[in-house]
Design an enzyme around this catalytic site. Structure first.
Site, PDB file in Angstrom:
ATOM      1  N   SER A  79      35.684  46.260  79.871  1.00  0.00           N
ATOM      2  CA  SER A  79      34.615  47.248  78.927  1.00  0.00           C
ATOM      3  C   SER A  79      33.294  47.745  79.823  1.00  0.00           C
ATOM      4  O   SER A  79      32.612  47.482  80.856  1.00  0.00           O
ATOM      5  CB  SER A  79      35.094  47.093  78.208  1.00  0.00           C
ATOM      6  OG  SER A  79      34.278  48.217  76.776  1.00  0.00           O
TER       7      SER A  79
ATOM      8  N   ASP B  33      44.927  53.490  76.726  1.00  0.00           N
ATOM      9  CA  ASP B  33      43.728  53.275  76.920  1.00  0.00           C
ATOM     10  C   ASP B  33      42.780  54.971  76.736  1.00  0.00           C
ATOM     11  O   ASP B  33      43.252  55.158  78.250  1.00  0.00           O
ATOM     12  CB  ASP B  33      43.250  52.180  77.849  1.00  0.00           C
ATOM     13  CG  ASP B  33      40.937  52.606  78.087  1.00  0.00           C
ATOM     14  OD1 ASP B  33      40.994  53.074  77.009  1.00  0.00           O
ATOM     15  OD2 ASP B  33      40.939  51.987  78.681  1.00  0.00           O
TER      16      ASP B  33
ATOM     17  N   HIS C 165      42.416  50.588  73.826  1.00  0.00           N
ATOM     18  CA  HIS C 165      41.201  49.680  75.357  1.00  0.00           C
ATOM     19  C   HIS C 165      40.679  48.171  75.470  1.00  0.00           C
ATOM     20  O   HIS C 165      40.373  47.846  76.282  1.00  0.00           O
ATOM     21  CB  HIS C 165      39.769  50.666  74.753  1.00  0.00           C
ATOM     22  CG  HIS C 165      38.711  49.900  75.456  1.00  0.00           C
ATOM     23  ND1 HIS C 165      38.041  50.377  76.830  1.00  0.00           N
ATOM     24  CD2 HIS C 165      37.693  49.460  74.557  1.00  0.00           C
ATOM     25  CE1 HIS C 165      37.119  49.442  77.152  1.00  0.00           C
ATOM     26  NE2 HIS C 165      37.124  49.667  75.877  1.00  0.00           N
TER      27      HIS C 165
END
Length: 369
Positions: A148, A313, A346
């Site tokens: 991320s 995600d 995610h």
């Protein structure tokens, strides 16, 4: 991983930030795992995402239950094997886990920075990490990795310091946020800044915390971290009381979960830090100075890359990772790409999926130290 010990590094020289502001000096909280080899060629930097810290793996002697956020990945015999690699975790500038940030004392006033702490960027974080690498005697990292927001840092390392990184692991990320993602971040920031206890970021002086806004911000964020499938599997439409309450107390299990996450987060995370980290997310866009041409932006990179995405995600969808892949291929970089059908959304980059960990293990096994 066993017992680990946090450390701090102090830097007296001023640090010029992308915003134009200057920090007169700063500290970075960090941890290391494993041993730096004689040639100093086996160091791996792990960059953290939004609400994590330098505490990547292991536990503290006085907090045995507080295990590092990527402990399932980092340690002896794990995919990032600390018997082979010297691993470094750093709490980013502007953080609330030991590095200089809004809770730190502003030397010009003798009081906490609060709302006066400057906005920091991914680029600023990488520059400060490079200074820490200098301090630790690491001229070139075997790898820089993250998921991320951490992956954005790994990507920028390959662009800003191309000769100081041999491999970049970019996991569950994007080359820039979409308008929708920026919108989610803005709603979260508005929840914080409109909390009556926010006081322009100077709530420390008043002995209060904008907990209501921070709770809502965390709840909004957490919804985006999980896939619809994962939430339905975990909670479904289960009613806590068995029947509707016809009130505004907790009815559904998912409501209970979100409130728990919000309460927990607001008890340890700093609202000023949350504002700055989400802004760093919004601003990251390596292609901006190249007219939006990501291939031109990534032409500076010399490292080999592993890019990983997860089909569930929806916040940073695989299509965004493929943008990075295409730009790297345009530049004929050495590249591996893994797209996994994992249900975690995610947050899948934090989970124990054996295919995911297997891919990382295989990649690290082929990195020369």
């Amino acid at each position: 991983m066993g017992v680990v010990t946090p450390q701090k590094a102090a830097f007296d020289a001023p640090l010029r930030l992308r915003s134009g502001a200057t920090l007169p000096g700063f500290e970075l909280a960090y941890e290391t795992y494993g041993t730096l080899n004689a040639t100093r060629s086996n160091a791996v930097l792990v960059c953290h995402a939004l609400n994590a810290s330098h505490h990547v793996a292991g536990a503290y002697a006085d907090q045995p239950d507080e295990v590092g956020w990527w402990d399932n990945l980092v340690g002896p015999g794990k995919p990032l094997d600390t018997e082979r690699f010297f691993v470094i975790g750093v709490n980013n500038l502007g953080g609330c886990h030991g590095s200089t940030g809004p809770m730190s004392i502003n030397p010009a006033t003798g009081r906490p920075w609060g709302g006066d702490f400057p906005v920091v960027t991914v680029e600023d974080w990488v520059d400060s990490q490079a200074l820490l690498a200098d301090r630790l005697g690491v001229e070139c990292f075997a790898a820089v990795m993250g998921g991320s927001l951490g992956a954005m840092q790994a990507l920028h390392w390959a662009l800003a310091y191309p000769t100081r990184i041999r491999h970049a692991l970019v996991i569950a990320s994007t080359p820039r946020l979409s308008a929708q993602n920026i919108a989610f971040n803005e709603v979260a920031r508005q929840a914080i800044t409109t909390d009556p206890d926010f006081h322009g970021g100077h709530y420390y002086d008043r002995g209060v915390v904008p907990m209501r806004g921070l709770r809502i911000a965390r709840m909004i964020g957490h919804i985006t971290y999980l896939s619809d499938e994962a939430m339905m599997t975990k909670f479904g439409r289960l009613l806590r009381r068995g029947v509707p309450g016809f009130d505004f107390d907790i009815d559904f299990e998912v409501e209970s979960y979100l409130r728990y996450q919000g309460d927990k987060f607001s008890s340890y995370f700093d609202a000023n830090t949350y504002l700055r980290i989400t802004k760093a997310l919004d601003y990251f866009d390596p292609a901006a100075e190249f007219g939006g041409d990501l291939s031109a932006a990534l032409a500076r990179a010399q490292a080999a890359f592993l890019v990983v995405s997860f089909k569930s995600d929806w916040r940073f969808a695989p299509a965004r990772s493929r943008e990075i892949v295409r730009a790297l291929l345009d530049n004929r970089r050495i590249l591996s790409y893994v797209e996994l059908d994992a249900p975690g959304g995610h947050d899948a980059f934090l989970m124990d999926d054996p295919r995911y960990h297997g891919a990382l293990r295989a990649y690290f096994d082929n990195i020369e130290r």
